[in-house]
Enzyme design. Structure first.
Site, mmCIF file in Angstrom:
data_model
loop_
_atom_site.group_PDB
_atom_site.id
_atom_site.type_symbol
_atom_site.label_atom_id
_atom_site.label_comp_id
_atom_site.label_asym_id
_atom_site.label_seq_id
_atom_site.Cartn_x
_atom_site.Cartn_y
_atom_site.Cartn_z
ATOM 1 N N CYS A 77 0.851 -1.204 0.000
ATOM 2 C CA CYS A 77 0.000 0.000 0.000
ATOM 3 C C CYS A 77 0.882 1.247 0.000
ATOM 4 O O CYS A 77 1.707 1.448 0.892
ATOM 5 C CB CYS A 77 -0.915 -0.020 1.224
ATOM 6 S SG CYS A 77 -1.790 1.539 1.463
ATOM 7 N N HIS A 118 -8.643 7.852 2.668
ATOM 8 C CA HIS A 118 -8.049 9.190 2.704
ATOM 9 C C HIS A 118 -9.112 10.246 2.470
ATOM 10 O O HIS A 118 -10.029 10.060 1.675
ATOM 11 C CB HIS A 118 -6.911 9.335 1.694
ATOM 12 C CG HIS A 118 -7.261 8.901 0.298
ATOM 13 N ND1 HIS A 118 -7.291 7.581 -0.085
ATOM 14 C CD2 HIS A 118 -7.601 9.612 -0.798
ATOM 15 C CE1 HIS A 118 -7.618 7.494 -1.357
ATOM 16 N NE2 HIS A 118 -7.827 8.716 -1.819
ATOM 17 N N HIS A 128 -6.432 2.938 0.591
ATOM 18 C CA HIS A 128 -6.159 3.230 2.003
ATOM 19 C C HIS A 128 -6.969 4.503 2.245
ATOM 20 O O HIS A 128 -6.721 5.528 1.573
ATOM 21 C CB HIS A 128 -4.656 3.442 2.209
ATOM 22 C CG HIS A 128 -4.240 3.759 3.618
ATOM 23 N ND1 HIS A 128 -3.231 3.080 4.266
ATOM 24 C CD2 HIS A 128 -4.678 4.714 4.495
ATOM 25 C CE1 HIS A 128 -3.068 3.584 5.486
ATOM 26 N NE2 HIS A 128 -3.939 4.587 5.643
HETATM 27 P P1 AMP Z 1 -8.165 8.800 -4.924
HETATM 28 O O1 AMP Z 1 -8.368 8.921 -6.412
HETATM 29 O O2 AMP Z 1 -9.308 9.369 -4.117
HETATM 30 O O3 AMP Z 1 -7.815 7.385 -4.510
HETATM 31 O O4 AMP Z 1 -6.946 9.736 -4.567
HETATM 32 C C1 AMP Z 1 -5.634 9.303 -4.557
HETATM 33 C C2 AMP Z 1 -4.784 10.538 -4.506
HETATM 34 O O5 AMP Z 1 -3.496 10.160 -4.094
HETATM 35 C C3 AMP Z 1 -4.641 11.269 -5.835
HETATM 36 O O6 AMP Z 1 -5.122 12.606 -5.693
HETATM 37 C C4 AMP Z 1 -3.133 11.215 -6.102
HETATM 38 O O7 AMP Z 1 -2.647 12.395 -6.702
HETATM 39 C C5 AMP Z 1 -2.564 11.017 -4.710
HETATM 40 N N1 AMP Z 1 -1.268 10.367 -4.641
HETATM 41 C C6 AMP Z 1 -0.899 9.200 -5.232
HETATM 42 N N2 AMP Z 1 0.377 8.912 -4.922
HETATM 43 C C7 AMP Z 1 0.810 9.894 -4.088
HETATM 44 C C8 AMP Z 1 2.052 10.164 -3.427
HETATM 45 N N3 AMP Z 1 3.120 9.350 -3.537
HETATM 46 N N4 AMP Z 1 2.150 11.283 -2.672
HETATM 47 C C9 AMP Z 1 1.102 12.116 -2.561
HETATM 48 N N5 AMP Z 1 -0.089 11.919 -3.147
HETATM 49 C C10 AMP Z 1 -0.238 10.826 -3.913
HETATM 50 ZN ZN ZN Z 2 -2.320 1.310 3.681
#
Ligand code: AMP
Ligand code: ZN
Length: 110
Positions: free
Chosen positions: A4, A98, A96
């Site tokens: 993850c 968020h 995960h």
């Molecule tokens: P979701 O589409 O709601 O699952 O949002 C996932 C979010 O995680 C997206 O806005 C991505 O830009 C962000 N994301 C993915 N990888 C990273 C990372 N390594 N650091 C910061 N944000 C990330």
């Molecule tokens: Zn996780």
């Protein structure tokens, strides 16, 4: 969860720009911001999404929600939008839990 990406961010195995952390959660800048300020707020506990929560997570979720104004304030914003995508059909890409916290400029109507 070993595969993850957000657990790896929590563990410090993947770099992130943290803006807040405590014993139950962290907040960091989204790598691909969709607003002037775009933060992700996540529990340290690996939970895949809103639909994986049970009553035993009540205090955790309440704690996270209660921190949001202060976390947003630390980034210079008072007004903000929260989004939680639950499931691939709703745009969830990272499984995960968020909370997206967005603001910084007048946001378009929803
Ligand atoms: P979701 O589409 O709601 O699952 O949002 C996932 C979010 O995680 C997206 O806005 C991505 O830009 C962000 N994301 C993915 N990888 C990273 C990372 N390594 N650091 C910061 N944000 C990330
Ligand atoms: Zn996780």
């Amino acid at each position: 969860m070993s595969d993850c990406i957000f657990c790896k961010i929590i563990a410090g195995e993947i770099p992130s720009q943290r803006v807040y952390e405590d014993d139950r959660m962290i907040a960091f800048k989204d790598i691909n911001p969709k607003a002037q300020v775009h933060l992700l707020v996540i529990p340290r506990l690996h939970v895949t999404g809103l639909d994986a929560l049970t009553a035993q997570h009540k205090d955790l979720i309440a704690h996270m929600m209660l921190q949001l104004p202060q976390i947003a304030g630390s980034q210079g914003i008072k007004d903000f939008r929260t989004i939680i995508n639950n499931g691939a059909g709703a745009g969830q890409e990272v499984f995960h839990l968020h909370i997206h916290v967005m603001g910084g400029k007048q946001l378009p109507g929803f």
